[in-house]
Design a protein around this motif. Structure first.
Motif, PDB file in Angstrom:
ATOM      1  N   CYS A  31       0.839  -1.198   0.000  1.00 34.30           N
ATOM      2  CA  CYS A  31       0.000   0.000   0.000  1.00 34.30           C
ATOM      3  C   CYS A  31       0.874   1.248   0.000  1.00 34.30           C
ATOM      4  N   TRP A  32       1.856   1.283   0.880  1.00 32.78           N
ATOM      5  CA  TRP A  32       2.722   2.458   0.982  1.00 32.78           C
ATOM      6  C   TRP A  32       3.522   2.676  -0.304  1.00 32.78           C
ATOM      7  N   GLU A  33       3.955   1.594  -0.925  1.00 31.37           N
ATOM      8  CA  GLU A  33       4.691   1.726  -2.186  1.00 31.37           C
ATOM      9  C   GLU A  33       3.781   2.277  -3.280  1.00 31.37           C
ATOM     10  N   GLY A  34       2.539   1.811  -3.322  1.00 29.50           N
ATOM     11  CA  GLY A  34       1.570   2.333  -4.291  1.00 29.50           C
ATOM     12  C   GLY A  34       1.286   3.804  -4.054  1.00 29.50           C
ATOM     13  N   ARG A  35       1.136   4.163  -2.772  1.00 21.79           N
ATOM     14  CA  ARG A  35       0.908   5.567  -2.403  1.00 21.79           C
ATOM     15  C   ARG A  35       2.091   6.432  -2.833  1.00 21.79           C
ATOM     16  N   ASP A  36       3.300   5.975  -2.525  1.00 18.99           N
ATOM     17  CA  ASP A  36       4.490   6.757  -2.857  1.00 18.99           C
ATOM     18  C   ASP A  36       4.638   6.954  -4.364  1.00 18.99           C
ATOM     19  N   ALA A  37       4.380   5.909  -5.141  1.00 14.79           N
ATOM     20  CA  ALA A  37       4.467   6.025  -6.599  1.00 14.79           C
ATOM     21  C   ALA A  37       3.427   7.008  -7.134  1.00 14.79           C
ATOM     22  N   PHE A  38       2.212   6.944  -6.593  1.00 11.13           N
ATOM     23  CA  PHE A  38       1.153   7.865  -7.018  1.00 11.13           C
ATOM     24  C   PHE A  38       1.509   9.298  -6.651  1.00 11.13           C
ATOM     25  N   PHE A  39       1.989   9.511  -5.435  1.00  9.78           N
ATOM     26  CA  PHE A  39       2.340  10.858  -4.998  1.00  9.78           C
ATOM     27  C   PHE A  39       3.531  11.410  -5.791  1.00  9.78           C
ATOM     28  N   GLN A  40       4.478  10.559  -6.163  1.00 10.52           N
ATOM     29  CA  GLN A  40       5.596  11.017  -6.995  1.00 10.52           C
ATOM     30  C   GLN A  40       5.084  11.476  -8.354  1.00 10.52           C
ATOM     31  N   CYS A  41       4.133  10.754  -8.896  1.00  7.99           N
ATOM     32  CA  CYS A  41       3.534  11.158 -10.174  1.00  7.99           C
ATOM     33  C   CYS A  41       2.815  12.491 -10.027  1.00  7.99           C
ATOM     34  N   LEU A  42       2.064  12.650  -8.924  1.00 13.13           N
ATOM     35  CA  LEU A  42       1.390  13.924  -8.684  1.00 13.13           C
ATOM     36  C   LEU A  42       2.400  15.063  -8.586  1.00 13.13           C
ATOM     37  N   ASP A  43       3.507  14.827  -7.882  1.00 16.53           N
ATOM     38  CA  ASP A  43       4.555  15.844  -7.753  1.00 16.53           C
ATOM     39  C   ASP A  43       5.123  16.225  -9.114  1.00 16.53           C
ATOM     40  N   PRO A  94      -2.206   4.961 -14.226  1.00 21.61           N
ATOM     41  CA  PRO A  94      -1.673   3.658 -13.792  1.00 21.61           C
ATOM     42  C   PRO A  94      -1.276   3.641 -12.315  1.00 21.61           C
ATOM     43  N   GLU A  95      -0.670   4.736 -11.868  1.00 22.04           N
ATOM     44  CA  GLU A  95      -0.249   4.822 -10.470  1.00 22.04           C
ATOM     45  C   GLU A  95      -1.447   4.862  -9.529  1.00 22.04           C
ATOM     46  N   LEU A  96      -2.494   5.602  -9.932  1.00 19.05           N
ATOM     47  CA  LEU A  96      -3.701   5.688  -9.123  1.00 19.05           C
ATOM     48  C   LEU A  96      -4.369   4.319  -9.020  1.00 19.05           C
ATOM     49  N   LYS A  97      -4.446   3.618 -10.130  1.00 17.56           N
ATOM     50  CA  LYS A  97      -5.066   2.293 -10.128  1.00 17.56           C
ATOM     51  C   LYS A  97      -4.288   1.341  -9.212  1.00 17.56           C
ATOM     52  N   ALA A  98      -2.966   1.388  -9.282  1.00 20.49           N
ATOM     53  CA  ALA A  98      -2.141   0.523  -8.428  1.00 20.49           C
ATOM     54  C   ALA A  98      -2.319   0.896  -6.954  1.00 20.49           C
ATOM     55  N   PHE A  99      -2.358   2.187  -6.669  1.00 23.43           N
ATOM     56  CA  PHE A  99      -2.548   2.678  -5.304  1.00 23.43           C
ATOM     57  C   PHE A  99      -3.893   2.210  -4.759  1.00 23.43           C
ATOM     58  N   GLU A 100      -4.953   2.423  -5.516  1.00 24.25           N
ATOM     59  CA  GLU A 100      -6.280   2.028  -5.074  1.00 24.25           C
ATOM     60  C   GLU A 100      -6.433   0.516  -4.976  1.00 24.25           C
ATOM     61  N   GLY A 101      -5.693  -0.215  -5.795  1.00 22.06           N
ATOM     62  CA  GLY A 101      -5.759  -1.670  -5.748  1.00 22.06           C
ATOM     63  C   GLY A 101      -4.988  -2.265  -4.583  1.00 22.06           C
TER      64      GLY A 101
END
Length: 123
Positions: free
Chosen positions: A33-45, A65-72
């Motif tokens: 979960c944390w890895e998905g969150r970090d990847a999504f937040f890096q994309c947002l940044d 793709p990052e959002l889908k992985a984060f939510e999944g």
């Protein structure tokens, strides 16, 4: 379906236990979960997006793709929490920068408690 799943992100929910409670995620599920969150937040940044809720269309377009992985990888309640916390942390950082620019000095935690205690004694 468990709390943390790689299938349909919109249907993740806690898995009930025999006693009616819910099964907590294990260490590896939390890490995913944390890895998905970090990847999504890096994309947002990278795309200068702070609030992925208010700017959901922009976030979806730039980071699908990052959002889908984060939510999944995370429970829906965790996704909501992390998104709100990101905005809160950004606002906090901006406030601290503004105060520093205005000359505010940070309190020394060792003396801040005694100042508060002294003020409370006089009441």
């Amino acid at each position: 379906m468990g709390w943390f799943s790689t299938t349909s992100p919109s249907t993740t929910s806690p898995e009930p236990s025999q006693d009616g409670g819910f099964i907590a995620p294990d260490r590896s599920a939390r890490q995913q979960c944390w890895e998905g969150r970090d990847a999504f937040f890096q994309c947002l940044d990278r795309n200068n997006i702070v609030d992925s809720v208010k700017e959901s269309d922009k976030a979806q377009k730039a980071c699908a793709p990052e959002l889908k992985a984060f939510e999944g990888a995370c429970a829906e309640s965790w996704v909501t929490y992390f998104k709100k916390r990101r905005v809160f942390e950004h606002q906090k950082e901006q406030t601290m920068k503004k105060l520093a620019a205005e000359g505010a000095q940070p309190l020394d935690p060792a003396t801040a408690g005694s100042v508060n205690a002294a003020g409370a004694k006089g009441r």
